[in-house]
Design a protein around this motif. Structure first.
Motif, PDB file in Angstrom:
ATOM      1  N   LEU A 128      10.893   9.086   5.590  1.00 19.92           N
ATOM      2  CA  LEU A 128       9.983   8.809   6.708  1.00 19.92           C
ATOM      3  C   LEU A 128      10.511   7.684   7.592  1.00 19.92           C
ATOM      4  O   LEU A 128      10.310   7.690   8.803  1.00 19.92           O
ATOM      5  N   SER A 160      12.529   5.809  15.147  1.00 21.83           N
ATOM      6  CA  SER A 160      12.210   5.694  13.719  1.00 21.83           C
ATOM      7  C   SER A 160      12.404   4.222  13.348  1.00 21.83           C
ATOM      8  O   SER A 160      12.943   3.445  14.141  1.00 21.83           O
ATOM      9  N   ALA A 195       3.953   5.491   1.379  1.00 24.20           N
ATOM     10  CA  ALA A 195       5.337   5.821   1.010  1.00 24.20           C
ATOM     11  C   ALA A 195       6.308   4.823   1.634  1.00 24.20           C
ATOM     12  O   ALA A 195       7.256   4.366   0.984  1.00 24.20           O
ATOM     13  N   ILE A 196       6.048   4.453   2.876  1.00 27.03           N
ATOM     14  CA  ILE A 196       6.923   3.464   3.523  1.00 27.03           C
ATOM     15  C   ILE A 196       6.801   2.113   2.810  1.00 27.03           C
ATOM     16  O   ILE A 196       7.795   1.413   2.588  1.00 27.03           O
ATOM     17  N   ASP A 212       1.577   8.451   4.204  1.00 27.70           N
ATOM     18  CA  ASP A 212       2.877   8.121   4.788  1.00 27.70           C
ATOM     19  C   ASP A 212       3.108   6.610   4.805  1.00 27.70           C
ATOM     20  O   ASP A 212       4.195   6.126   4.488  1.00 27.70           O
ATOM     21  N   ARG A 269      10.465   9.327  -0.641  1.00 26.73           N
ATOM     22  CA  ARG A 269       9.810   9.943   0.507  1.00 26.73           C
ATOM     23  C   ARG A 269       9.704   8.926   1.646  1.00 26.73           C
ATOM     24  O   ARG A 269       9.897   9.253   2.813  1.00 26.73           O
ATOM     25  N   GLY A 270       9.414   7.671   1.285  1.00 28.64           N
ATOM     26  CA  GLY A 270       9.349   6.609   2.282  1.00 28.64           C
ATOM     27  C   GLY A 270      10.673   6.445   3.017  1.00 28.64           C
ATOM     28  O   GLY A 270      10.698   6.240   4.235  1.00 28.64           O
ATOM     29  N   ASP A 287      12.576   8.917  10.333  1.00 31.48           N
ATOM     30  CA  ASP A 287      11.985  10.051  11.055  1.00 31.48           C
ATOM     31  C   ASP A 287      11.036   9.572  12.161  1.00 31.48           C
ATOM     32  O   ASP A 287      10.025   8.928  11.889  1.00 31.48           O
ATOM     33  N   ASP A 322      -3.171   5.227   9.965  1.00 35.44           N
ATOM     34  CA  ASP A 322      -2.148   6.038   9.296  1.00 35.44           C
ATOM     35  C   ASP A 322      -1.286   5.207   8.348  1.00 35.44           C
ATOM     36  O   ASP A 322      -0.682   5.740   7.418  1.00 35.44           O
ATOM     37  N   VAL A 333       7.100  10.290  12.257  1.00 28.35           N
ATOM     38  CA  VAL A 333       6.201   9.701  11.260  1.00 28.35           C
ATOM     39  C   VAL A 333       4.898   9.173  11.859  1.00 28.35           C
ATOM     40  O   VAL A 333       3.854   9.211  11.216  1.00 28.35           O
ATOM     41  N   THR A 334       4.906   8.707  13.117  1.00 28.48           N
ATOM     42  CA  THR A 334       3.662   8.176  13.693  1.00 28.48           C
ATOM     43  C   THR A 334       2.830   9.261  14.387  1.00 28.48           C
ATOM     44  O   THR A 334       1.772   8.971  14.937  1.00 28.48           O
ATOM     45  N   ARG A 335       3.330  10.478  14.399  1.00 25.60           N
ATOM     46  CA  ARG A 335       2.595  11.611  14.963  1.00 25.60           C
ATOM     47  C   ARG A 335       2.303  11.463  16.455  1.00 25.60           C
ATOM     48  O   ARG A 335       1.362  12.049  16.967  1.00 25.60           O
TER      49      ARG A 335
END
Ligand code: HEC
Ligand code: HEC
Length: 250
Positions: free
Chosen positions: A33, A48, A113-114, A110, A29-30, A36, A105, A39-41
């Motif tokens: 992300l 990314s 996962a990273i 997330d 999943r990381g 993507d 965050d 990811v930081t919204r």
């Protein structure tokens, strides 16, 4: 053993000996992300992790990226050319400084996962990429001089700048409306500056210095924005001189 106790025992066993197996989906999943920009919204972020970093030297290929390769990074003793000794802090600089994320965050699912993904890129027993990366920041930037070659600069542009800025002159394919169209925007913004006030007599030398300063410092050392700085390892002084030749006042 009651059914409940055996369930607990099972769960504990899974937690202790299945660690690597449990990590895999989280790391996977990381990896998604990391590619993507959402990811930081932040609605303003277009980057990314993989805009600026490659996983390995092979994945980097001929590209000149501002960030170091990430394979082995979780084992490095220091980061950011020795300025940072903690992995989370190294990532937080990117997260907040370039990607407009909030630090909290990074401690959420997330961020975890990273973190798992970075760990998985530095597996137990492997030393690949685990040495600190040499990174040299140019503190004081000067005009790199007249010797730059505009033809060579096109190739450097393609390897180092086009991912974000798109095509020279038109900006076609750039990462978003907040990314400058070059060299146009710099010329429009700075060719009419009062150059005597900042100690310049030659306007071409001045605009080359402006382009070089932004490239070397990015959003650091007093500069606004989210552009990453390019170290001399990421982009040589010769390459910088060629790029600077693209910036000319009318
Ligand atoms: C806009 C470009 C950019 C983005 C986006 C970015 N980074 Fe970075 N990152 C950099 C730069 C520049 C450095 C400093 C140079 C260096 O040490 O790699 C850096 C440094 C790092 C380092 C320290 C590497 C080292 O050995 O010094 C890590 C780890 C890292 N970034 C991880 C991440 C992760 C994970 C993400 C995504 C959440 C991310 N970065 C997003 C540009 C970026
Ligand atoms: C990770 C994305 C990214 C990369 C790679 C990148 N830039 Fe930028 N650059 C930006 C963004 C975004 C801006 C807009 C200002 C800001 O937010 O910092 C910018 C602004 C600039 C400016 C200032 C424009 C003005 O208004 O005067 C210059 C000059 C510049 N970039 C040069 C370069 C050069 C040369 C390269 C390649 C060596 C490069 N950039 C690579 C993202 C990037």
């Amino acid at each position: 053993m009651s059914p409940r106790a055996s369930l607990v025992a099972l769960a504990l066993a899974a937690a202790s000996c299945g660690d690597t197996e449990r990590l895999a989906p989280l790391a996977e999943r990381g990896a998604l992300l990391a590619a993507d920009a959402r990811v930081t919204r932040s609605q303003y972020n277009g980057f990314s992790c993989l805009t600026c970093h490659a996983v390995s030297p092979a994945a980097q290929g001929q590209r000149a990226l501002p960030g170091a390769t990430l394979q082995g990074a979780a084992r490095r003793p220091s980061f950011w050319g020795g300025e940072v000794t903690n992995l989370r802090e190294a990532v937080e600089r990117c997260w907040t400084g370039f990607m407009r994320g909030v630090p909290a965050d990074l401690d959420g699912p997330d961020g975890q996962a990273i973190g798992a993904w970075l760990d998985a890129l530095a597996p137990e027993g492997s030393t690949e990429g685990a040495a600190a990366v040499t990174t040299t920041w140019t503190r004081v930037v000067r005009d790199p001089g007249e010797g730059g070659d505009r033809a060579r600069a096109q190739a450097v542009w393609g390897r180092a700048c086009a991912t974000c800025h798109g095509a020279l002159e038109t900006g076609a394919g750039r990462l978003g409306p907040l990314v400058s169209v070059l060299p146009r925007d710099t010329i429009t913004e700075h060719c009419d500056d009062d150059i005597a006030a900042v100690g310049y007599t030659d306007r071409q030398a001045y605009i080359r210095a402006i382009a070089t300063e932004k490239t070397r410092h990015g959003s650091f050392l007093g500069y606004a924005g989210v552009m990453p700085p390019f170290s001399t390892e990421a982009l040589s002084d010769d390459e910088m001189r060629d790029l600077a030749a693209l910036f000319r006042c009318p």
